[in-house]
Design an enzyme around this catalytic site. Structure first.
Site, short mmCIF file in Angstrom:
data_model
loop_
_atom_site.label_atom_id
_atom_site.label_comp_id
_atom_site.label_asym_id
_atom_site.label_seq_id
_atom_site.Cartn_x
_atom_site.Cartn_y
_atom_site.Cartn_z
N GLU A 5 3.32 1.00 9.80
CA GLU A 5 3.29 -0.32 9.91
C GLU A 5 3.29 -0.93 11.27
O GLU A 5 3.44 -2.00 11.32
CB GLU A 5 4.47 -0.76 9.10
CG GLU A 5 4.58 -0.22 7.82
CD GLU A 5 3.47 -0.87 6.89
OE1 GLU A 5 2.63 -1.52 7.21
OE2 GLU A 5 3.78 -0.83 5.65
N THR A 40 0.83 -1.35 -0.15
CA THR A 40 0.07 0.04 0.02
C THR A 40 0.78 1.14 0.06
O THR A 40 0.34 2.44 -0.28
CB THR A 40 -0.99 0.01 1.25
OG1 THR A 40 0.01 0.00 2.60
CG2 THR A 40 -1.97 -1.35 1.26
N LEU A 41 2.17 1.11 0.11
CA LEU A 41 2.91 2.31 0.35
C LEU A 41 3.55 2.47 -0.88
O LEU A 41 4.17 3.47 -1.39
CB LEU A 41 4.06 2.24 1.02
CG LEU A 41 3.72 2.46 2.81
CD1 LEU A 41 5.01 1.90 3.46
CD2 LEU A 41 3.50 3.79 2.97
#
Length: 295
Positions: free
Chosen positions: A78, A10-11
């Site tokens: 995270e 997702t980053l």
């Protein structure tokens, strides 16, 4: 002090949590030297790279050069300080462009093997976390999940990124048109049925100097628009949103870097562009109308 981070989920640029990633991307895509299992896990369909070297696939991702503040923000996202969070480790990755033969040792966020249960896996093992996977993702923050829903809909339905030279066109080179291989679910933006007419066709060729454009918002889009990087190499970023003020949680970002990189989007989208480096951009815009039936 700057450090390298390998991101696979997702980053990544243009993906749900990219707003946290303030780093400078190193051009191209990269792949882990070792094989690792990559799964979508749980009700949130979170991408988990499992700390089990030698299993799964060599995973494709992106490498960013980040400062300490960005690395700290990624650590927080995270949840590396929490028992059930990710762990930041060093991984060896190499460029997919074998001409460059670049290899880096970069930070990456992985899950300890003991946290993973195969019964919780929704999909995988994967070689690459793609847009259709990101469309399934649900944020941990309910408010962010709700506000980011439109971004995921854009990601899955209204915007497509790619490279014209990398698409499978069955040896023809035609990547927009009526051929079956131009279909790309769910929106099929590159597919134009043979019995469909194009109205309001416009074609623009423009050599943008660095700094032009600089983020000026454009009107809500109509029809379909495709922008293609005609320069050999550059950095031309385009952002998309369903909101004219481009809130981070509702904004998708993609950078055209390689010759032939393109982005195509449909109606109902706000967009703005940033000419980070000089870039020659070919833009085509049209609306589709049904052909008249027999009289």
């Amino acid at each position: 002090m700057s450090q390298l981070v390998f991101v696979f989920g997702t980053l990544k640029e243009g993906f749900p949590n990219f707003a946290t990633n303030k780093g400078a991307r190193i051009a191209g895509d990269f792949m882990t030297v070792e094989r690792y299992p990559l799964y979508l896990v749980g009700e949130r369909f979170s991408p988990w790279l499992i700390d089990a070297a030698g299993e799964g696939e060599r995973v494709i991702g992106q490498v960013f050069e980040v400062d300490d503040a960005t690395l700290a923000a990624m650590d927080e996202l995270e949840r590396i300080a929490e028992r059930d969070g990710y762990r930041r480790v060093m991984l060896d990755v190499e460029a997919l462009d074998h001409v460059r033969r670049e290899t880096f040792c970069a930070h990456a966020y992985i899950k300890p093997r003991e946290q993973f249960a195969l019964a919780d896996a929704r999909l995988g093992p994967l070689k690459e976390y793609a847009r259709e996977h990101a469309a399934l993702y649900r944020s941990r923050d309910p408010a962010a999940a709700e506000s980011g829903l439109r971004s995921k809909q854009l990601l899955a339905q209204n915007v497509e990124f790619g490279n014209a030279g990398s698409l499978d066109t069955h040896g023809t080179g035609w990547f927009v048109g009526f051929s079956d291989w131009t279909r790309n679910p769910p929106a099929h933006l590159r597919h134009v049925p043979a019995d469909e007419l194009a109205a309001g066709l416009c074609v623009k060729w423009f050599s943008h100097p660095a700094g032009n454009p600089n983020g000026e918002s454009k009107p809500l889009s109509e029809g379909r628009t495709m922008s293609i990087l005609a320069s050999p190499a550059s950095e031309f970023r385009i952002e998309f949103s369903t909101s004219a003020d481009f809130p981070p949680q509702d904004t998708l970002s993609h950078t055209l870097r390689r010759h032939g990189d393109f982005v195509i989007w449909g109606a109902g989208v706000f967009h703005r562009a940033f000419g980070v480096q000089p870039a020659c951009i070919l833009t085509v815009r049209w609306s589709s109308v049904e052909a008249p039936g027999p009289s």
